[in-house]
Design an enzyme around this catalytic site. Structure first.
Site, PDB file in Angstrom:
ATOM      1  CG  HIS A 187      -4.358   0.004  -5.180  1.00 38.01           C
ATOM      2  ND1 HIS A 187      -5.448  -0.220  -4.385  1.00 38.01           N
ATOM      3  CD2 HIS A 187      -3.389   0.487  -4.352  1.00 38.01           C
ATOM      4  CE1 HIS A 187      -5.164   0.112  -3.134  1.00 38.01           C
ATOM      5  NE2 HIS A 187      -3.917   0.541  -3.079  1.00 38.01           N
ATOM      6  CG  ASN A 243      -6.634   1.051   1.076  1.00 40.40           C
ATOM      7  OD1 ASN A 243      -6.776   1.117  -0.141  1.00 40.40           O
ATOM      8  ND2 ASN A 243      -5.452   0.918   1.644  1.00 40.40           N
TER       9      ASN A 243
HETATM   10 FE1  HDD Z   1      -1.789   4.455  -2.898  1.00 40.79          FE
HETATM   11  C1  HDD Z   1      -2.817   3.642  -6.003  1.00 40.79           C
HETATM   12  C2  HDD Z   1      -4.955   3.777  -1.659  1.00 40.79           C
HETATM   13  C3  HDD Z   1      -0.704   5.034   0.316  1.00 40.79           C
HETATM   14  C4  HDD Z   1       1.155   5.467  -4.108  1.00 40.79           C
HETATM   15  N1  HDD Z   1      -3.538   3.815  -3.687  1.00 40.79           N
HETATM   16  C5  HDD Z   1      -3.770   3.566  -5.000  1.00 40.79           C
HETATM   17  C6  HDD Z   1      -5.130   3.198  -5.190  1.00 40.79           C
HETATM   18  C7  HDD Z   1      -5.734   3.234  -3.965  1.00 40.79           C
HETATM   19  C8  HDD Z   1      -4.731   3.633  -3.016  1.00 40.79           C
HETATM   20  C9  HDD Z   1      -7.174   2.918  -3.654  1.00 40.79           C
HETATM   21  C10 HDD Z   1      -5.775   2.809  -6.508  1.00 40.79           C
HETATM   22  C11 HDD Z   1      -6.267   4.002  -7.257  1.00 40.79           C
HETATM   23  C12 HDD Z   1      -6.987   3.559  -8.486  1.00 40.79           C
HETATM   24  O1  HDD Z   1      -8.005   2.858  -8.348  1.00 40.79           O
HETATM   25  O2  HDD Z   1      -6.546   3.908  -9.577  1.00 40.79           O
HETATM   26  N2  HDD Z   1      -2.632   4.339  -1.032  1.00 40.79           N
HETATM   27  C13 HDD Z   1      -3.952   4.134  -0.755  1.00 40.79           C
HETATM   28  C14 HDD Z   1      -4.182   4.344   0.654  1.00 40.79           C
HETATM   29  C15 HDD Z   1      -2.987   4.692   1.204  1.00 40.79           C
HETATM   30  C16 HDD Z   1      -2.018   4.710   0.145  1.00 40.79           C
HETATM   31  C17 HDD Z   1      -5.530   4.209   1.336  1.00 40.79           C
HETATM   32  C18 HDD Z   1      -2.680   5.044   2.621  1.00 40.79           C
HETATM   33  C19 HDD Z   1      -3.495   5.665   3.401  1.00 40.79           C
HETATM   34  N3  HDD Z   1      -0.086   5.090  -2.050  1.00 40.79           N
HETATM   35  C20 HDD Z   1       0.172   5.308  -0.718  1.00 40.79           C
HETATM   36  C21 HDD Z   1       1.482   5.878  -0.549  1.00 40.79           C
HETATM   37  C22 HDD Z   1       2.015   6.017  -1.815  1.00 40.79           C
HETATM   38  C23 HDD Z   1       1.013   5.519  -2.727  1.00 40.79           C
HETATM   39  C24 HDD Z   1       2.086   6.248   0.773  1.00 40.79           C
HETATM   40  C25 HDD Z   1       3.336   6.572  -2.263  1.00 40.79           C
HETATM   41  C26 HDD Z   1       4.155   7.240  -1.573  1.00 40.79           C
HETATM   42  N4  HDD Z   1      -0.941   4.462  -4.724  1.00 40.79           N
HETATM   43  C27 HDD Z   1       0.282   4.967  -5.002  1.00 40.79           C
HETATM   44  C28 HDD Z   1       0.605   4.964  -6.464  1.00 40.79           C
HETATM   45  C29 HDD Z   1      -0.701   4.405  -7.087  1.00 40.79           C
HETATM   46  C30 HDD Z   1      -1.555   4.125  -5.866  1.00 40.79           C
HETATM   47  C31 HDD Z   1       1.867   4.317  -6.824  1.00 40.79           C
HETATM   48  C32 HDD Z   1      -0.569   3.242  -8.050  1.00 40.79           C
HETATM   49  C33 HDD Z   1      -1.432   3.574  -9.216  1.00 40.79           C
HETATM   50  C34 HDD Z   1      -1.908   4.909  -8.967  1.00 40.79           C
HETATM   51  O3  HDD Z   1      -1.362   5.401  -7.821  1.00 40.79           O
HETATM   52  O4  HDD Z   1      -2.686   5.533  -9.660  1.00 40.79           O
HETATM   53  O5  HDD Z   1       0.892   6.238  -6.894  1.00 40.79           O
END
Ligand code: HDD
Length: 716
Positions: free
Chosen positions: A86, A159
């Site tokens: 993202h 999402n």
């Molecule tokens: Fe995630 C970012 C949505 C599963 C780890 N995720 C991130 C963002 C969104 C989502 C919208 C952007 C946030 C922003 O605008 O700053 N992610 C989802 C959805 C998931 C999902 C809808 C499943 C239902 N994500 C998921 C899992 C993991 C992560 C299973 C880790 C185990 N996601 C992250 C992250 C991020 C992220 C690495 C990257 C940047 C951040 O968090 O702030 O931690």
């Protein structure tokens, strides 16, 4: 009496302008203008910032130049790690208003008080691409919302698709390693059309349902403003008596849920890589504030096991046919950020940020997320990311967390521990608003396992595919062909085709038509069930409106003002963003000397920038001839091919009808002043019937696309 010390009290500007969040942000905004001289970071006025201090005009640059060193050194450290997923996104501020309270379901005040306006923030994003990648790639879109409630920040990090690729967070690093560009050459950028992606997906039966969503039109939304958002997981709401109700959250856009077509998306990647963020920005600047309804699907605790899927499995929806979505409040985005880096790049969403009256379910994907987000913010922003203005709550807050880098606030409380002799920062009981986790009864042996219903992967993928209209199915097939044709190892294509065959034999057969080397296995049964709510063409809750759409009014200089100006006004009254397109930007002269202001030119834009286009006529044959130039012919053909409404007035009519409707209408309109709508082409020789023209045109824009065009009126 206990001495009460407030640890961190935000200086909320004493103003009535904006909401609490706007005022808080303003108090952290540095205003610079022509009255502020340029200084170093530490206040010394600077007299020259263009030439370094040197020993003679042609001599060496000297180290002593502290301004030069400060400037370059700060620049060297300007970037922070981009989000691991993202990375590319755009945000806006706004407000949330509840209209139906969830009385008896939750004690969260945000869901009880209909009189309250709560400051809100949303960041939309793509998932796979880097920060500088294009907006209109095939990908899920992030829909991360934050409500700055009176009881703390509530982050719903969702999402635009209601399901996810995997069921357990432990697989997330594998998923992302596979979906990101191939590691040896970092190709392709922001795309799943490559071997590793489809290798992972086809080897993970749990992704079967999500595959359908990304291959469908949902993977290429028309606009952030025209996307649904989903919390994906099952969460809990807890009432004052401690009773829990399961909940799934939905954001439903007032403008309907609409998509681009693939050819358009591909072209936009080059023509305007900022297409989505620009669209959001422009709409808010124009006062066309996007709105969403917050909907909830509620399931009583005792009904947890009544479904043939597990509520804890994030690869499953609760079909709306089984549990209706109840809309309870409206989110409006009405303010663009002032500074992208501080307000968008530094926003730190955390799924674990919930407020009293809410709780998590035991979804294993959610559990991992509740660890991951906090962890990643530490890498991106440092441990004090909560101090960054966009991340601060608007309610009073005070913690015993201390120090770390950088730390900008002096804390006057000398006892950063609990309890302490002056009872500074006393605890709050649940009855006084303190958070209380739901006392879920849990038992079991320690094991790496999921509930048995987690092992069924195909049923909802079939439900999705079956529910699509014919045109949407065609798009899924074409998308699958595109994706797999970019996989160069046959084993990957074969494995994906075998997975597709489990969804629908006919689907697999059609995808395989574009892949020479794969074999489609024998048919397996498709349960044939459909949902009334999943299609963007025929879905029950779909909205079709012209509001919020962008229309290009093509005015070649010398155009007839009386045809263009009223039309522009009528479109604007209907909430359309009507933009003049001409040979050059700025004032375009009409035949009578009047002017309209062109924001777009024939060269700097394409029909892809608009939802619909109109060609305005002029006074004579000489004018009509001017229309016959390559760029304009291309615009008509391209808009037609993208199924868009195309309008023509006066003597621009034959130009458009010759290209779109050869034969029947080659000489233009049959009756001189009749307004004709034929397969999405709306035309009138005279605009005596102006209102009728606008109405027919707006009806076309509201339809979104004329899908039946690809089988009718194709020029031989
Ligand atoms: Fe995630 C970012 C949505 C599963 C780890 N995720 C991130 C963002 C969104 C989502 C919208 C952007 C946030 C922003 O605008 O700053 N992610 C989802 C959805 C998931 C999902 C809808 C499943 C239902 N994500 C998921 C899992 C993991 C992560 C299973 C880790 C185990 N996601 C992250 C992250 C991020 C992220 C690495 C990257 C940047 C951040 O968090 O702030 O931690």
């Amino acid at each position: 009496m206990a001495q009460v010390l407030h640890q961190v009290a935000d200086k909320v500007v004493n103003s009535t302008v904006g909401d609490a969040k706007a005022r808080q942000m303003e108090s952290f905004t540095i205003h610079q203008d022509s009255t502020t001289p340029l200084t170093t970071y530490f206040g010394t006025k600077v007299s020259d910032t263009d030439k370094a201090l040197r020993a003679g005009a042609r001599g060496p640059t000297v180290l002593e130049d502290f301004h030069n060193r400060e400037k370059i050194s700060h620049f060297d450290h300007e970037r922070i790690p981009e989000r691991v997923v993202h990375a590319r996104g755009a945000s806006a501020f706004g407000e949330f208003k509840l209209h139906i309270p969830l009385t008896g379901i939750t004690s969260a005040k945000i869901f009880l008080d209909t009189g309250k306006t709560t400051p809100a923030y949303v960041r939309f994003s793509t998932v796979g691409g880097s920060r500088g990648s294009a907006d209109t790639v095939r990908d899920p879109r992030g829909f991360a919302s934050r409500l700055y409630t009176d009881e703390g920040n509530w982050d719903l990090v969702g999402n635009d698709m209601p399901v996810f690729f995997i069921q357990d967070a432990i697989k997330f690093p594998d998923l992302v390693h596979a979906l990101k560009p191939e590691p040896h050459n970092e190709i392709p950028q922001a795309q799943t059309a490559h071997d590793n992606a489809w290798d992972f997906l086809s080897l993970h039966p749990q992704s079967t349902h999500m595959q359908q969503w990304i291959l469908s039109d949902r993977g290429i939304p028309r606009s952030f403003r025209m996307m649904q958002g989903f919390g994906v997981h099952t969460f809990r709401l807890i009432n004052a008596e401690g009773r829990s109700t399961f909940v799934k959250y939905h954001w439903t856009p007032h403008l309907g849920t609409h998509s681009l077509v693939w050819d358009e998306a591909l072209k936009l990647n080059g023509q305007d890589p900022d297409f989505h963020r620009r669209d959001l920005w422009d709409a808010i600047e124009a006062g066309a504030y996007p709105k969403w309804e917050l909907g909830v699907q509620l399931v009583a605790e005792e009904d947890e096991h009544k479904f043939d899927f597990d509520l804890l499995d994030a690869t499953k929806i609760i079909p709306e046919d089984l549990v209706p979505v109840k809309n309870i409040g409206t989110l409006t985005l009405n303010r663009n950020p002032v500074d992208y880096f501080t307000e968008v790049e530094q926003v730190a969403f955390c799924t674990q940020h919930i407020v009293p009256g809410m709780d998590f379910s035991s979804d294993p994907l959610l559990a991992g997320r509740n660890f991951s987000y906090q962890d990643t913010q530490i890498t991106r922003l440092g441990i004090n990311f909560g101090d960054i203005p966009v991340n601060r709550p608007v309610c009073p807050f005070a913690t015993n967390q201390r120090d770390g880098k950088p730390n900008m606030f002096s804390k006057s409380n000398r006892m950063a521990y609990h309890p302490n002799r002056h009872d500074v920062l006393p605890l709050t009981a649940p009855a006084e608003g303190g958070f209380a986790p739901y006392p879920e009864k849990v038992s079991g042996v320690k094991e790496r396992a999921h509930g048995p219903k987690f092992n069924e992967f195909v049923s909802q993928a079939q439900l999705f595919y079956n529910s699509m209209s014919e045109v949407e199915k065609k798009h899924i097939i074409a998308a699958a062909q595109f994706e797999l044709s970019k996989c160069f190892e046959t084993v990957v294509q074969q494995s994906a085709i075998e997975r597709f065959n489990l969804v629908d034999h006919d689907f697999a057969l059609q995808v395989a038509e574009a892949l020479q080397d794969v074999k489609v296995p024998d048919a397996v049964p498709n349960h044939g069930k459909r949902s009334e709510y999943l299609s963007q063409v025929t879905g029950k809750s779909q909205v079709f409106t012209a509001e919020g759409r962008k229309v290009g009014i093509y005015c070649v200089p010398g155009f007839d003002y009386s045809q263009a100006a009223p039309l522009k006004t009528e479109l604007e009254v209907a909430g359309v963003m009507a933009k003049i397109v001409s040979v050059a930007s700025g004032a375009v002269k009409a035949s009578g000397g009047e002017t309209l202001t062109a924001e777009f030119t024939f060269e700097n834009s394409r029909s892809t920038h608009f939802d619909a286009i109109i060609f305005v006529g002029g006074p004579d044959e000489a004018f009509a001839k001017k229309l016959k130039q390559g760029r304009l012919i291309h615009a008509v053909r391209e808009a037609y091919m993208h199924f868009k409404t195309i309008g023509a007035t006066g003597n621009a009519v034959p130009f458009v009808t010759d290209l779109c409707l050869p034969g029947d209408f080659s000489t233009g309109v049959k009756g001189a002043s009749d307004v004709v709508q034929e397969n999405g082409v709306v035309f009138a020789n005279s605009l005596g019937t102006g209102a009728e023209f606008s109405k027919k045109f707006l009806d076309g824009v509201a339809r979104h696309r004329y899908w039946d065009r690809d089988v009718s009126h194709i020029a031989a």
